[in-house]
Design a protein around this motif. Sequence first.
Motif, PDB file in Angstrom:
ATOM      1  N   PHE A  33       0.835  -1.193   0.000  1.00 53.23           N
ATOM      2  CA  PHE A  33       0.000   0.000   0.000  1.00 53.23           C
ATOM      3  C   PHE A  33       0.878   1.254   0.000  1.00 53.23           C
ATOM      4  CE2 PHE A  33      -4.287  -1.549   1.353  1.00 53.23           C
ATOM      5  CZ  PHE A  33      -3.978  -2.880   1.501  1.00 53.23           C
ATOM      6  N   TYR A  35       0.417   5.219   1.188  1.00 55.16           N
ATOM      7  CA  TYR A  35      -0.395   6.218   1.872  1.00 55.16           C
ATOM      8  C   TYR A  35       0.360   7.544   1.871  1.00 55.16           C
ATOM      9  CZ  TYR A  35      -3.388   2.597   3.987  1.00 55.16           C
ATOM     10  OH  TYR A  35      -4.271   1.557   4.205  1.00 55.16           O
ATOM     11  N   LEU A  45      -5.179   6.910   1.456  1.00 58.12           N
ATOM     12  CA  LEU A  45      -4.736   5.777   0.646  1.00 58.12           C
ATOM     13  C   LEU A  45      -4.599   6.230  -0.799  1.00 58.12           C
ATOM     14  CD1 LEU A  45      -4.149   2.746   0.298  1.00 58.12           C
ATOM     15  CD2 LEU A  45      -6.620   2.418   0.032  1.00 58.12           C
ATOM     16  N   TYR A  48      -2.863   0.579  -4.034  1.00 61.32           N
ATOM     17  CA  TYR A  48      -2.367  -0.649  -3.431  1.00 61.32           C
ATOM     18  C   TYR A  48      -2.371  -1.785  -4.434  1.00 61.32           C
ATOM     19  CZ  TYR A  48      -7.098  -2.493  -2.376  1.00 61.32           C
ATOM     20  OH  TYR A  48      -8.375  -2.974  -2.430  1.00 61.32           O
ATOM     21  N   ARG A  50      -1.953  -6.193  -4.907  1.00 63.12           N
ATOM     22  CA  ARG A  50      -1.961  -7.544  -4.343  1.00 63.12           C
ATOM     23  C   ARG A  50      -1.302  -8.454  -5.359  1.00 63.12           C
ATOM     24  NH1 ARG A  50      -7.536  -9.832  -3.383  1.00 63.12           N
ATOM     25  NH2 ARG A  50      -7.567  -8.533  -1.528  1.00 63.12           N
ATOM     26  N   GLU A  99      -3.227  -7.285   8.453  1.00 61.25           N
ATOM     27  CA  GLU A  99      -2.425  -6.348   9.242  1.00 61.25           C
ATOM     28  C   GLU A  99      -1.312  -5.785   8.375  1.00 61.25           C
ATOM     29  OE1 GLU A  99      -0.449  -8.207  12.479  1.00 61.25           O
ATOM     30  OE2 GLU A  99      -0.002  -6.332  13.521  1.00 61.25           O
TER      31      GLU A  99
ATOM     32  N   ARG B  31     -12.924  -6.672  10.668  1.00 60.64           N
ATOM     33  CA  ARG B  31     -11.500  -6.566  10.989  1.00 60.64           C
ATOM     34  C   ARG B  31     -11.145  -5.110  11.255  1.00 60.64           C
ATOM     35  NH1 ARG B  31      -8.226 -10.118   6.659  1.00 60.64           N
ATOM     36  NH2 ARG B  31      -9.598  -9.133   5.161  1.00 60.64           N
ATOM     37  N   TYR B  33      -8.069  -2.501  13.207  1.00 66.81           N
ATOM     38  CA  TYR B  33      -6.683  -2.436  13.670  1.00 66.81           C
ATOM     39  C   TYR B  33      -6.461  -1.118  14.399  1.00 66.81           C
ATOM     40  CZ  TYR B  33      -6.442  -5.918   9.962  1.00 66.81           C
ATOM     41  OH  TYR B  33      -6.668  -7.011   9.168  1.00 66.81           O
ATOM     42  N   TYR B  35      -3.280   1.462  15.606  1.00 64.69           N
ATOM     43  CA  TYR B  35      -1.874   1.780  15.407  1.00 64.69           C
ATOM     44  C   TYR B  35      -1.501   2.953  16.296  1.00 64.69           C
ATOM     45  CZ  TYR B  35      -1.662  -1.078  11.164  1.00 64.69           C
ATOM     46  OH  TYR B  35      -1.677  -2.125  10.278  1.00 64.69           O
ATOM     47  N   SER B  45       1.927  -1.167  14.744  1.00 71.28           N
ATOM     48  CA  SER B  45       0.709  -1.937  14.997  1.00 71.28           C
ATOM     49  C   SER B  45       0.579  -2.246  16.487  1.00 71.28           C
ATOM     50  CB  SER B  45       0.770  -3.244  14.200  1.00 71.28           C
ATOM     51  OG  SER B  45      -0.391  -4.009  14.429  1.00 71.28           O
ATOM     52  N   VAL B  48      -4.886  -6.153  16.689  1.00 73.00           N
ATOM     53  CA  VAL B  48      -5.643  -6.658  15.553  1.00 73.00           C
ATOM     54  C   VAL B  48      -6.901  -7.296  16.115  1.00 73.00           C
ATOM     55  CG1 VAL B  48      -5.654  -8.256  13.611  1.00 73.00           C
ATOM     56  CG2 VAL B  48      -3.528  -7.104  14.259  1.00 73.00           C
ATOM     57  N   PHE B  88      -4.333   5.697  15.874  1.00 75.23           N
ATOM     58  CA  PHE B  88      -5.207   5.542  14.711  1.00 75.23           C
ATOM     59  C   PHE B  88      -5.927   4.212  14.770  1.00 75.23           C
ATOM     60  CE2 PHE B  88      -3.872   9.028  12.001  1.00 75.23           C
ATOM     61  CZ  PHE B  88      -2.576   9.297  12.410  1.00 75.23           C
ATOM     62  N   ASP B  92     -10.823  -2.571   7.794  1.00 78.75           N
ATOM     63  CA  ASP B  92     -10.690  -3.315   6.549  1.00 78.75           C
ATOM     64  C   ASP B  92     -11.926  -3.081   5.696  1.00 78.75           C
ATOM     65  OD1 ASP B  92      -9.199  -6.357   5.773  1.00 78.75           O
ATOM     66  OD2 ASP B  92     -10.880  -5.525   4.642  1.00 78.75           O
ATOM     67  N   ALA B  95     -13.616  -7.308   1.020  1.00 78.56           N
ATOM     68  CA  ALA B  95     -12.894  -8.295   0.219  1.00 78.56           C
ATOM     69  C   ALA B  95     -11.605  -7.750  -0.374  1.00 78.56           C
ATOM     70  CB  ALA B  95     -13.803  -8.789  -0.904  1.00 78.56           C
ATOM     71  N   THR B  96     -11.484  -6.458  -0.422  1.00 78.72           N
ATOM     72  CA  THR B  96     -10.311  -5.883  -1.070  1.00 78.72           C
ATOM     73  C   THR B  96      -9.107  -5.769  -0.140  1.00 78.72           C
ATOM     74  OG1 THR B  96     -11.056  -3.670  -0.456  1.00 78.72           O
ATOM     75  CG2 THR B  96     -11.745  -4.510  -2.613  1.00 78.72           C
ATOM     76  N   ASP B  97      -9.260  -6.035   1.138  1.00 78.59           N
ATOM     77  CA  ASP B  97      -8.169  -5.862   2.104  1.00 78.59           C
ATOM     78  C   ASP B  97      -7.683  -4.423   2.186  1.00 78.59           C
ATOM     79  OD1 ASP B  97      -6.592  -9.055   1.384  1.00 78.59           O
ATOM     80  OD2 ASP B  97      -8.146  -8.489   2.819  1.00 78.59           O
ATOM     81  N   LYS B  98      -8.512  -3.496   1.769  1.00 76.18           N
ATOM     82  CA  LYS B  98      -8.096  -2.098   1.764  1.00 76.18           C
ATOM     83  C   LYS B  98      -8.315  -1.526   3.158  1.00 76.18           C
ATOM     84  CE  LYS B  98     -10.622   0.839  -0.687  1.00 76.18           C
ATOM     85  NZ  LYS B  98     -11.099   1.574  -1.896  1.00 76.18           N
ATOM     86  N   LEU B  99      -7.249  -1.003   3.779  1.00 77.07           N
ATOM     87  CA  LEU B  99      -7.355  -0.425   5.114  1.00 77.07           C
ATOM     88  C   LEU B  99      -7.613   1.071   5.015  1.00 77.07           C
ATOM     89  CD1 LEU B  99      -4.829  -1.817   7.736  1.00 77.07           C
ATOM     90  CD2 LEU B  99      -7.214  -2.387   7.352  1.00 77.07           C
ATOM     91  N   ILE B 100      -8.719   1.516   5.620  1.00 80.76           N
ATOM     92  CA  ILE B 100      -9.040   2.938   5.671  1.00 80.76           C
ATOM     93  C   ILE B 100      -8.810   3.413   7.103  1.00 80.76           C
ATOM     94  CG2 ILE B 100     -10.816   4.682   5.310  1.00 80.76           C
ATOM     95  CD1 ILE B 100      -9.893   3.244   2.765  1.00 80.76           C
ATOM     96  N   PHE B 101      -8.050   4.480   7.219  1.00 84.71           N
ATOM     97  CA  PHE B 101      -7.669   4.969   8.539  1.00 84.71           C
ATOM     98  C   PHE B 101      -8.599   6.058   9.045  1.00 84.71           C
ATOM     99  CE2 PHE B 101      -3.633   3.138   9.873  1.00 84.71           C
ATOM    100  CZ  PHE B 101      -3.329   2.385   8.755  1.00 84.71           C
TER     101      PHE B 101
END
Lengths: 111, 111
Positions: A33, A35, A45, A48, A50, A99, B31, B33, B35, B45, B48, B88, B92, B95-101
């Motif tokens: 990713f 950022y 973001l 990213y 995969r 993670e 999911r 997280y 930080y 991290s 989780v 922070f 998740d 399905a894209t595993d994209k993490l938005i903070f």
Amino acid sequence: DARVTQTPRHKVTEMGQEVTMRCQPILGHNTVFWYRQTMMQGLELLAYFRNRAPLDDSGMPKDRFSAEMPDATLATLKIQPSEPRDSAVYFCASGKTGELFFGEGSRLTVL
Amino acid sequence: ELKVEQNPLFLSMQEGKNYTIYCNYSTTSDRLYWYRQDPGKSLESLFVLLSNGAVKQEGRLMASLDTKARLSTLHITAAVHDLSATYFCAVDGGATDKLIFGTGTRLQVFP
């Protein structure tokens, strides 16, 4: 001790110049990713990947930014031409199971 | 579009006191997280959380997740100066595993 490595750590450049930031993800991680962090916008973001395939770069200004992953050990973020509003810290992060582990960041200043 | 909000944005607290940081998100996710970021440093991290009702504790910090309420909390017990940092949460995107903070909570602990 596995970690994400980013270069350069600091970059000062003039408006209009090309900037390339590089990231070496942790070996075995399949997601990478990019950022951008600023005081005003927080953590945004940009793009990213995969398994080296780009999944989403909707957060990136397409006219000047590009992100690539030429191989599993290298991800790049390029800005051409750079503008003062691009000044920020750019973080690369990699992960395998959701993670994310972050690099130290590249601090970019565009004059 | 997934949105993640934290409150408060700033927290100044005395050593020895307890407090809770809240993280709300807008769409279904299992999911979450947490930080920590020290000034000028990368993101580290902390926790989780992978299912509804998950609770994790490390030292004076405890994180929990309520997926039905789309809410996570980070509870600080008997704060000490070393906990001063920005915290922070990240969610998740599915399905894209994209993490938005989230926006981050800047915590300052004073004597």
